[in-house]
Design an enzyme around this catalytic site. Structure first.
Site, mmCIF file in Angstrom:
data_model
loop_
_atom_site.group_PDB
_atom_site.id
_atom_site.type_symbol
_atom_site.label_atom_id
_atom_site.label_comp_id
_atom_site.label_asym_id
_atom_site.label_seq_id
_atom_site.Cartn_x
_atom_site.Cartn_y
_atom_site.Cartn_z
ATOM 1 N N ASP A 8 -47.110 57.537 40.576
ATOM 2 C CA ASP A 8 -47.721 56.845 39.427
ATOM 3 C C ASP A 8 -47.057 55.515 39.032
ATOM 4 O OD1 ASP A 8 -49.158 59.195 39.507
ATOM 5 O OD2 ASP A 8 -48.690 59.840 37.471
ATOM 6 N N ASP A 46 -52.517 58.232 38.841
ATOM 7 C CA ASP A 46 -53.118 58.919 37.694
ATOM 8 C C ASP A 46 -54.483 58.254 37.469
ATOM 9 O OD1 ASP A 46 -52.186 61.038 35.916
ATOM 10 O OD2 ASP A 46 -52.094 59.566 34.282
ATOM 11 N N LYS A 106 -55.250 61.879 40.909
ATOM 12 C CA LYS A 106 -55.152 63.147 40.177
ATOM 13 C C LYS A 106 -55.515 62.918 38.728
ATOM 14 C CE LYS A 106 -50.245 62.357 39.432
ATOM 15 N NZ LYS A 106 -50.310 62.188 37.989
ATOM 16 N N CYS A 151 -44.663 63.538 35.470
ATOM 17 C CA CYS A 151 -45.279 63.653 36.800
ATOM 18 C C CYS A 151 -44.265 63.815 37.930
ATOM 19 C CB CYS A 151 -46.235 62.499 37.027
ATOM 20 S SG CYS A 151 -47.669 62.638 35.929
#
Ligand code: VGL
Ligand code: ZN
Length: 197
Positions: A8, A46, A106, A151
């Site tokens: 991310d 993300d 995701k 994350c």
């Protein structure tokens, strides 16, 4: 064979972004340098619909960083961030994205958040990353990126539980640190058998 998993490194998690992680941008040159040593590079992204259920804006009278109960357990509510196709969801401009073999997105299901690169927050719905790594024989994983205590930690713990050999390079991660979440994440990663370097 080893894979570098870059979690991310997106504009919204860097200074000036919607969910800025302090110094989030400072890790980019070191991550790019580490890519040279990896047999494979995977980036996670993300990637939320605008009405994602992890956004405080989708809940009456809720403020960012409060916690609610979702069907799958407690969930922190966040400022709107990493909306599909937005500039905030794009990778940091200096990240060497051309080196990536795979980009795994995701958090695109409205009802479930996904911190981990392996399973969504119901801890059951797979992203497919396990199969990708396994079929390529990538058993040794190095994780870096944002945010250490969300994350990165969730991904590292899931990877260790799945039997991968996992190292988190902490100097190439930065944390949000809500209410002691960084200390808790470091402890949980150690307990799961993740090497912290
Ligand atoms: C993240 C909060 C919400 C992360 C993603 O990348 O750590 N944190 N969505
Ligand atoms: Zn998110």
């Amino acid at each position: 064979m080893s894979a570098l998993i870059v979690i991310d490194v997106q504009n919204d998690f860097c200074p000036g972004g919607a969910l800025a992680v302090p110094e989030g941008d400072t890790i980019v040159p070191g991550i790019n340098a580490l890519m040279a040593d990896a047999d494979a590079v995977v980036l996670t992204q993300d990637w939320h619909p605008a009405d994602h259920s992890s956004f405080a804006s989708q809940h009456d009278a809720k403020v960012p960083y409060s916690v609610i109960d979702m069907a799958y357990g407690p969930q922190v509510l966040w400022p709107d961030h990493c909306v599909i196709g937005s500039a905030g969801a794009a990778f940091h401009a200096d990240l060497n994205i051309n080196r990536a073999d795979l980009v795994i997105r995701k958090g695109y299901r409205r009802a479930i958040d996904s911190y981990s690169a392996f399973f969504e927050n119901d801890q059951r719905t797979p992203t497919g990353l396990e199969g990708y790594l396994t079929t390529r024989g990538l058993t040794s994983l190095t994780l870096v990126g944002l945010a250490t205590d969300f994350c990165v930690a969730y991904s590292a713990i899931d990877a260790a539980k799945l039997g991968f050999d996992v190292t988190v390079r902490l100097e190439l991660c930065r944390a949000i640190d809500l209410d002691g979440s960084l200390a808790a994440a470091l402890w949980d990663m150690t307990q799961a058998g993740v090497a912290l370097a």
